[in-house]
Design an enzyme around this catalytic site. Structure first.
Site, PDB file in Angstrom:
ATOM      1  N   ASN A 153       0.804  -1.238   0.000  1.00  0.00           N
ATOM      2  CA  ASN A 153       0.000   0.000   0.000  1.00  0.00           C
ATOM      3  C   ASN A 153       0.830   1.277   0.000  1.00  0.00           C
ATOM      4  O   ASN A 153       0.499   2.232  -0.689  1.00  0.00           O
ATOM      5  CB  ASN A 153      -1.037  -0.018   1.122  1.00  0.00           C
ATOM      6  CG  ASN A 153      -0.436  -0.164   2.495  1.00  0.00           C
ATOM      7  OD1 ASN A 153       0.693  -0.645   2.656  1.00  0.00           O
ATOM      8  ND2 ASN A 153      -1.162   0.248   3.500  1.00  0.00           N
ATOM      9  N   GLU A 251       4.748  -4.662  12.416  1.00  0.00           N
ATOM     10  CA  GLU A 251       3.779  -3.559  12.273  1.00  0.00           C
ATOM     11  C   GLU A 251       2.595  -4.124  11.509  1.00  0.00           C
ATOM     12  O   GLU A 251       2.689  -4.394  10.312  1.00  0.00           O
ATOM     13  CB  GLU A 251       4.420  -2.390  11.506  1.00  0.00           C
ATOM     14  CG  GLU A 251       5.676  -1.822  12.152  1.00  0.00           C
ATOM     15  CD  GLU A 251       5.407  -1.052  13.437  1.00  0.00           C
ATOM     16  OE1 GLU A 251       4.221  -0.779  13.736  1.00  0.00           O
ATOM     17  OE2 GLU A 251       6.364  -0.744  14.153  1.00  0.00           O
ATOM     18  N   CYS A 285      -3.235   1.126   6.946  1.00  0.00           N
ATOM     19  CA  CYS A 285      -3.401   0.460   8.251  1.00  0.00           C
ATOM     20  C   CYS A 285      -4.030   1.386   9.284  1.00  0.00           C
ATOM     21  O   CYS A 285      -4.734   0.942  10.180  1.00  0.00           O
ATOM     22  CB  CYS A 285      -2.056  -0.041   8.756  1.00  0.00           C
ATOM     23  SG  CYS A 285      -0.794   1.254   8.812  1.00  0.00           S
TER      24      CYS A 285
HETATM   25  P1  NAD Z   1       0.105  -9.625   3.980  1.00  0.00           P
HETATM   26  O1  NAD Z   1       0.417  -9.951   5.382  1.00  0.00           O
HETATM   27  O2  NAD Z   1      -0.726 -10.549   3.191  1.00  0.00           O
HETATM   28  O3  NAD Z   1       1.452  -9.415   3.122  1.00  0.00           O
HETATM   29  C1  NAD Z   1       2.498  -8.588   3.571  1.00  0.00           C
HETATM   30  C2  NAD Z   1       3.825  -9.144   3.072  1.00  0.00           C
HETATM   31  O4  NAD Z   1       4.035 -10.449   3.621  1.00  0.00           O
HETATM   32  C3  NAD Z   1       3.901  -9.317   1.572  1.00  0.00           C
HETATM   33  O5  NAD Z   1       5.206  -9.019   1.137  1.00  0.00           O
HETATM   34  C4  NAD Z   1       3.607 -10.804   1.375  1.00  0.00           C
HETATM   35  O6  NAD Z   1       4.110 -11.319   0.173  1.00  0.00           O
HETATM   36  C5  NAD Z   1       4.314 -11.384   2.576  1.00  0.00           C
HETATM   37  N1  NAD Z   1       3.839 -12.692   3.023  1.00  0.00           N
HETATM   38  C6  NAD Z   1       2.623 -13.248   2.829  1.00  0.00           C
HETATM   39  N2  NAD Z   1       2.560 -14.448   3.439  1.00  0.00           N
HETATM   40  C7  NAD Z   1       3.756 -14.650   4.030  1.00  0.00           C
HETATM   41  C8  NAD Z   1       4.296 -15.702   4.825  1.00  0.00           C
HETATM   42  N3  NAD Z   1       3.592 -16.789   5.141  1.00  0.00           N
HETATM   43  N4  NAD Z   1       5.565 -15.573   5.289  1.00  0.00           N
HETATM   44  C9  NAD Z   1       6.288 -14.469   5.012  1.00  0.00           C
HETATM   45  N5  NAD Z   1       5.827 -13.446   4.256  1.00  0.00           N
HETATM   46  C10 NAD Z   1       4.579 -13.531   3.774  1.00  0.00           C
HETATM   47  O7  NAD Z   1      -0.499  -8.163   4.041  1.00  0.00           O
HETATM   48  P2  NAD Z   1      -1.517  -7.476   3.048  1.00  0.00           P
HETATM   49  O8  NAD Z   1      -2.859  -7.999   3.384  1.00  0.00           O
HETATM   50  O9  NAD Z   1      -1.071  -7.559   1.670  1.00  0.00           O
HETATM   51  O10 NAD Z   1      -1.369  -5.962   3.554  1.00  0.00           O
HETATM   52  C11 NAD Z   1      -2.345  -5.291   4.221  1.00  0.00           C
HETATM   53  C12 NAD Z   1      -2.199  -5.459   5.717  1.00  0.00           C
HETATM   54  O11 NAD Z   1      -0.995  -4.810   6.143  1.00  0.00           O
HETATM   55  C13 NAD Z   1      -3.325  -4.774   6.471  1.00  0.00           C
HETATM   56  O12 NAD Z   1      -3.750  -5.572   7.526  1.00  0.00           O
HETATM   57  C14 NAD Z   1      -2.661  -3.500   6.985  1.00  0.00           C
HETATM   58  O13 NAD Z   1      -3.277  -2.954   8.139  1.00  0.00           O
HETATM   59  C15 NAD Z   1      -1.271  -3.955   7.245  1.00  0.00           C
HETATM   60  N6  NAD Z   1      -0.346  -2.816   7.254  1.00  0.00           N
HETATM   61  C16 NAD Z   1       0.182  -2.422   8.448  1.00  0.00           C
HETATM   62  C17 NAD Z   1       0.999  -1.302   8.506  1.00  0.00           C
HETATM   63  C18 NAD Z   1       1.585  -0.830   9.808  1.00  0.00           C
HETATM   64  O14 NAD Z   1       2.509  -0.011   9.791  1.00  0.00           O
HETATM   65  N7  NAD Z   1       1.075  -1.286  10.944  1.00  0.00           N
HETATM   66  C19 NAD Z   1       1.293  -0.603   7.333  1.00  0.00           C
HETATM   67  C20 NAD Z   1       0.727  -1.049   6.131  1.00  0.00           C
HETATM   68  C21 NAD Z   1      -0.087  -2.165   6.092  1.00  0.00           C
END
Ligand code: NAD
Length: 484
Positions: A153, A251, A285
């Protein structure tokens, strides 16, 4: 075409990752056009990259601070020089409107300079001793290889906010961006780091999704995982890292309360709400995702917010000026639609918006929402503002805290002292009085409570501790005698 030719409308990517894993498409969310296809890294290939980063780490850690700081400053300049390339990728690959992309880039330039100055910070302290001649030192040492796993994002920022301080503190980094934002959050960073003079092996880049992500988490050579993403994946990473005592910086997700008290300035609250709920299509987020509004002013607030929502233009940020672009993919748009539909079936009422057209969702305001509806209980990640009403301030706090997540919150009131008091009662890592929930000042420690993370903080001076281990070294001028 080279990845730099992205501004051409007939762009078709000619890029090889050098890996042989599953093929993923680089898709433009606004048009559905496949810009190109590239290979992910397999587990074996990911492990080779991690080993390479491990070998490069001792030399990088012992390079002078001037070398590390100099490269990070040159990287900041390279970001500035390549602004147009970055904005075009951010629009086409991620659906980002220009002002969002500009803010994101500026934050990254600033953080590159901040990281450069971290490299010059004192590397420890001296402590007194119970033994008069003993010198006690607490020194910070690099963790080793830091695995950075980032979402799509804010791809540039959420990769760099961990990559930059990790490098500054003498770690090498293996970066695994989300495949949906592989260029904005990965390739561009790697290429500009090369221009800045980063030595080979100091930053490894892995294309792909869960498979290379798991390799980064599970390989014993990574000493720390800096992960930004969903709570579900973060939890599984935390479980693995707990078993192997690996350092984490997690995070995670948010479901953020936006409280409007009876005495609030409604014009300002509605403006903040529109920004906090609809910016980047709500895919943040810290999105203002739960509007908790005093019942006496709810009608006026709903009208003011709906009016703002109606004025917003939804479109393709690459070809037109718009306030909102597309959602990142179709399943995300379908998920948002399902949350709206399920809540409407339970009695919520659509004031404006409410229907996705493909990946485009108009800013949506929902009233008559109750706290048990999915639009209120779940993180939305789409441009929807659900409104629940309350009678007493105690009830507002209870509603705000009725979630397992605890990232951000905000309170609107004419009485800022009351706002500050209530901020202390809200179970969130960040609370803003008379503002909205999407706030990120990169020099201030950032992070959540509860299931929004591991309660670590990232940003500003805390990065000195976050990306290092601590070691106590004591020195006696000569050996001493113990009783036995
Ligand atoms: P996600 O957890 O599906 O993916 C995030 C990353 O993890 C990607 O690079 C993905 O390829 C990788 N990934 C997926 N499965 C994995 C595994 N089993 N092992 C290791 N890596 C893996 O997240 P998303 O749904 O694409 O993103 C949105 C989420 O991220 C929302 O919940 C949002 O709130 C959160 N977010 C949090 C922050 C923060 O600073 N707290 C910032 C941005 C987004």
């Amino acid at each position: 075409m080279n990845y730099k030719d992205i501004s051409q409308s007939d762009f078709s990517l000619d890029y090889t990752t050098g890996f042989s894993g599953e093929i993923f498409d680089v898709v433009e969310p606004a048009t559905g056009k496949v810009l190109g296809s590239i290979n992910a890294a397999t587990t074996e290939e990911a492990n080779k990259v991690i080993e390479h980063c491990k070998k490069a780490q001792p030399e990088w850690a012992t390079s002078t601070f001037e070398v590390r700081a100099g490269i990070l400053r040159k990287f900041a300049k390279a970001l500035e020089d390549n602004a147009e390339l970055i904005h075009t990728w951010n629009a086409r690959e991620c659906g980002s409107i220009r002002p969002k992309s500009e803010w994101e880039l500026q934050a990254c330039i600033e953080q590159s300079h901040t990281a450069a100055s971290l490299a010059q910070a004192p590397s420890g302290e001296l402590y007194p001793s119970t033994m008069p001649t003993r010198k006690n030192m607490r020194v910070r040492i690099p963790v080793g290889v830091v695995g950075v796993i980032a979402p799509w994002n804010f791809p540039l920022l959420l990769s760099l906010r961990a990559v930059l301080p990790a490098l500054a503190m003498g770690n090498t980094v293996v970066l695994k961006p989300d495949p949906q934002s592989y260029f904005t959050g990965g390739v561009i960073i790697q290429e500009l780091m090369k221009i800045a003079g980063l030595p080979d092996g100091v930053l490894g880049l892995l294309p792909g999704g869960a498979e290379p992500g798991q390799a980064v988490v599970e390989n014993p050579a990574t000493g720390m995982i800096a992960f930004t993403g969903s709570t579900a994946v973060g939890r599984s990473i935390a479980q693995h890292c707990a078993k192997t005592f690996k350092k984490t910086s997690l995070e995670l997700g948010g479901n953020n309360a936006f409280i409007v008290l009876e005495d609030a300035d409604i014009t300002s609250a509605a403006s903040c709400a529109a920004w906090g709920a609809f910016l980047h299509q709500g895919q943040i987020c810290m999105q203002s995702g739960r509007h908790i509004v005093h019942e006496d002013i709810a009608d006026a607030y709903i009208e003011a917010l709906a009016q703002r929502a109606n004025n917003l233009h939804v479109g393709n940020p690459f070809t037109e000026q718009c306030h909102l672009g597309p959602l990142i993919n179709l399943s995300q748009a379908e998920k948002v639609q399902a949350l709206i539909d399920a809540s409407v079936a339970m009695g919520a009422e659509v004031v404006t918006g409410g229907k996705a057209q493909g990946q485009f969702v108009r800013p949506t305001v929902l009233k008559n929402v109750t706290p048990d509806m999915p639009i209120f209980t779940q993180e939305i990640f789409g441009p929807v503002a659900p409104i629940v009403t309350f009678k007493t301030e105690q009830e507002a706090i209870e509603l705000a805290n009725a979630t397992e997540l605890g990232l951000s919150a905000s309170i609107h009131t004419a009485n800022s002292a009351k706002g500050e008091y209530m901020a202390g009662l809200i179970e969130a890592g960040m609370v803003h009085v008379n503002d909205q929930t999407v706030n990120n000042e990169y020099h201030i420690p950032f992070g959540g409570l509860k299931d929004s993370g591991d309660a670590g903080r990232i940003g500003g001076p805390v990065n000195l501790e976050e990306f290092t281990h601590s070691k106590w070294i004591s020195v006696m001028p000569q050996g001493i005698q113990y009783p036995f």
